[in-house]
Every structure is written in C-alpha cells, then in structure tokens.
Scaffold this motif. Structure first.
Motif, PDB file in Angstrom:
ATOM      1  N   ALA A  47      12.818  -8.204   0.839  1.00 29.42           N
ATOM      2  CA  ALA A  47      13.263  -6.825   1.076  1.00 29.42           C
ATOM      3  C   ALA A  47      12.828  -5.909  -0.063  1.00 29.42           C
ATOM      4  O   ALA A  47      12.369  -4.778   0.170  1.00 29.42           O
ATOM      5  N   GLU A  48      12.961  -6.389  -1.305  1.00 23.81           N
ATOM      6  CA  GLU A  48      12.564  -5.570  -2.453  1.00 23.81           C
ATOM      7  C   GLU A  48      11.053  -5.351  -2.475  1.00 23.81           C
ATOM      8  O   GLU A  48      10.572  -4.232  -2.732  1.00 23.81           O
ATOM      9  N   LEU A  49      10.303  -6.419  -2.188  1.00 21.22           N
ATOM     10  CA  LEU A  49       8.841  -6.291  -2.177  1.00 21.22           C
ATOM     11  C   LEU A  49       8.379  -5.358  -1.069  1.00 21.22           C
ATOM     12  O   LEU A  49       7.426  -4.582  -1.252  1.00 21.22           O
ATOM     13  N   ARG A  50       9.063  -5.426   0.068  1.00 20.70           N
ATOM     14  CA  ARG A  50       8.676  -4.531   1.166  1.00 20.70           C
ATOM     15  C   ARG A  50       8.885  -3.079   0.779  1.00 20.70           C
ATOM     16  O   ARG A  50       8.036  -2.224   1.060  1.00 20.70           O
ATOM     17  N   ALA A  51      10.010  -2.791   0.132  1.00 24.13           N
ATOM     18  CA  ALA A  51      10.269  -1.414  -0.313  1.00 24.13           C
ATOM     19  C   ALA A  51       9.214  -0.969  -1.319  1.00 24.13           C
ATOM     20  O   ALA A  51       8.714   0.172  -1.255  1.00 24.13           O
ATOM     21  N   ASP A  52       8.860  -1.865  -2.255  1.00 25.22           N
ATOM     22  CA  ASP A  52       7.824  -1.534  -3.238  1.00 25.22           C
ATOM     23  C   ASP A  52       6.478  -1.276  -2.557  1.00 25.22           C
ATOM     24  O   ASP A  52       5.762  -0.322  -2.901  1.00 25.22           O
ATOM     25  N   CYS A  53       6.129  -2.139  -1.594  1.00 22.92           N
ATOM     26  CA  CYS A  53       4.845  -1.992  -0.900  1.00 22.92           C
ATOM     27  C   CYS A  53       4.817  -0.733  -0.046  1.00 22.92           C
ATOM     28  O   CYS A  53       3.765  -0.083   0.077  1.00 22.92           O
TER      29      CYS A  53
ATOM     30  N   ASP B  84      16.064 -11.596  -0.145  1.00 25.44           N
ATOM     31  CA  ASP B  84      16.287 -10.465  -1.054  1.00 25.44           C
ATOM     32  C   ASP B  84      14.974 -10.025  -1.694  1.00 25.44           C
ATOM     33  O   ASP B  84      14.683  -8.821  -1.795  1.00 25.44           O
ATOM     34  N   ILE B  85      14.195 -11.012  -2.132  1.00 29.92           N
ATOM     35  CA  ILE B  85      12.894 -10.711  -2.741  1.00 29.92           C
ATOM     36  C   ILE B  85      11.982 -10.016  -1.725  1.00 29.92           C
ATOM     37  O   ILE B  85      11.306  -9.028  -2.040  1.00 29.92           O
TER      38      ILE B  85
END
Length: 278
Positions: free
Chosen positions: A182-188, A179-180
C-alpha cells in the motif's frame, strides 16, 4: 420482429430492438438518455428505430464488453460525430486504457493463492476451503493484487503476487507485506503523477489535445505509447540506484553492530577470579 416503413427500410419498436441486440428496454432508454443513441422517429405515440440504431447499440455493447465505461463511449461517439475516425479514437483509447505492464493475467484457485501465502504448503492442503476462511485476502483485493471472479482469482500482474509470496517466504508476515504494498503504491502514484505532469507541461500535450484534429489523433496515441516505457525505464534506473545505496548503508550498519557487540566478560570484570584457578 421488424416492420417496414414507407421507403421499405426496417423499423423496430423498442422491445424488438432490445430483443434483437440482446439487451433490455431499460438499457436502450438509458443509452438514449445519455446521448449514446439518437431518438427514434415517432409516429402517433410509438417510437420507431431503424438499422442505424441497431448498429449503434451493438457497437455500445461491444465496447462495454471490452471494458469501456458509458461515459468514455459517449465521448468517443461525440468525437466521431464531429468528424473524427472512430477507429483512430478506439486506438487512442486502447493505448490509454491498455494493460500497464507486459504481464499476462493469470487465473489461480483459492487453494493456490492461499498456498502461496503459506510457505511450505501446497494447494492440496487447502482444497475444499472457502474464501470466507481467509479474510486477509480481502486486503489483496483492495490493492488490486487479486480479483475474485466468483469461482477463482484473476491475478492482473502475477509478478507482483510472486514478489509478495517471496517476501512471506523469507519471514515477513503477510499483513506487513500488504502494508508495504500500500505504501509503495502511494509512492509510485506520486512518481507517476509527477512524470506525466512533466511530460504534459513540457511537451505541450494539453495544447495538442485541446486543438487536436482528426489527423492528430494517431500522433497523440503514439506520444502516449512512448510515455509508458520512458517512465518505466527512468523509475527503474533511479530505484535500482536508490536500492543499492540503501542496501549498502544497511549492510554497513549491521556490520558495525556485529563489530561492537560485547563478546563476554573480560578477565578484569570476572566476579570470581579464583574460579579460573580451580
């Protein structure tokens, strides 16, 4: 088998052309429909191809093996036919589509991957197990942390996989790690889009690409080559500062909780004062 035309040059029927180049008739026709291959010379009702077609098909196959899509191959061949140098175009494409990190991909067995996700275990503990027994790894494939090859896993960036394994080792459940990620990838992705857009707008890259000439292509490749490390350094610096701030703030919050935690009932609140004199 090839024949010879009136000028003595080799000519091929489509099935011969496919056989010599190691492809299929259907693929040859597909290349032609996409504009990748010039049409054959037609005599009667038979189309004849020559060594130019042979070389072009071999080039297409080589580029596909290097990971190029038919659409990108078509664009490069079109540019080449307009006067660009194909080597320059391939160099530009390599810069754009090349490996985005300095990491060298690794190959790991299913047992090795599962052992990384289960602290305290070893690959031998999972020997002989099937991939279907570990459906949670499908999430890692969705995030492109792992790529199943049919026999083992390709790890595009081993560093990221090791970070995930270390997070599991300190007690974070595997699902939360994904989950982390996926969220970090979206942010990056959002950060990368902003950085690239900034460069395109202020360096005039749109205009350069739109009005590029043959001599401009190496310069464009050089600009793109510089873009990646600049983006990495800037994001790493900002992230390091933000991490320092957030970790310090969380540390202070935890210290405050410890400081204000009740240590036990005070003498005034003892429900049985006489018990202390017994």
């Amino acid at each position: 088998m090839s024949a010879r035309d009136n000028a003595g040059e080799a000519v091929y029927r489509i099935d011969d052309l496919a056989r010599i180049t190691g492809t299929t008739v259907r693929h040859v026709r597909s290349f032609q429909e996409r504009g990748l291959l010039p049409p054959p010379r037609v005599r009667g009702r038979v189309g004849y191809y020559d060594d130019t077609h042979l070389a072009r098909i071999r080039l297409i196959i080589q580029m596909k093996e290097r990971g190029y899509t038919l659409a990108s191959i078509a664009e490069m061949i079109t540019a080449y036919e307009r006067g660009h140098n194909l080597a320059d175009l391939l160099g530009l494409e390599k810069v754009i589509t090349g490996r985005w990190s300095g990491e060298i991909p690794e190959r790991l067995t299913l047992a090795e991957v599962v052992a990384m996700c289960n602290p305290g275990s070893s690959p031998e503990d999972f020997a002989g197990r099937s991939r279907e027994e570990f459906p949670e790894l499908a999430r890692a494939e969705e995030l492109d942390l792992l790529r199943w090859t049919g026999t083992d896993y390709e790890v595009p960036d081993p560093r990221l996989l090791r970070v995930g394994a270390e997070m599991v080792a300190v007690g974070i459940r595997l699902g939360a790690v994904f989950d982390i990620a996926a969220e970090l990838r979206a942010d990056c992705d959002a950060i990368a889009r902003r950085f690239v857009r900034l460069t395109v707008e202020h360096a005039g890259l749109d205009d350069v690409l739109r009005n590029s000439t043959r001599k401009d292509i190496p310069e464009i490749a050089d600009l793109i080559q510089k873009l990646r490390p600049l983006g990495m350094v800037s994001v790493q610096g900002l992230l390091a500062r933000s991490l320092h701030t957030e970790i310090q703030a969380e540390f202070n919050r935890q210290i405050e909780k410890l400081t204000h935690r009740p240590s036990g009932p005070s003498p005034a609140s003892d429900p049985d004062p006489e018990s202390r004199s017994r």
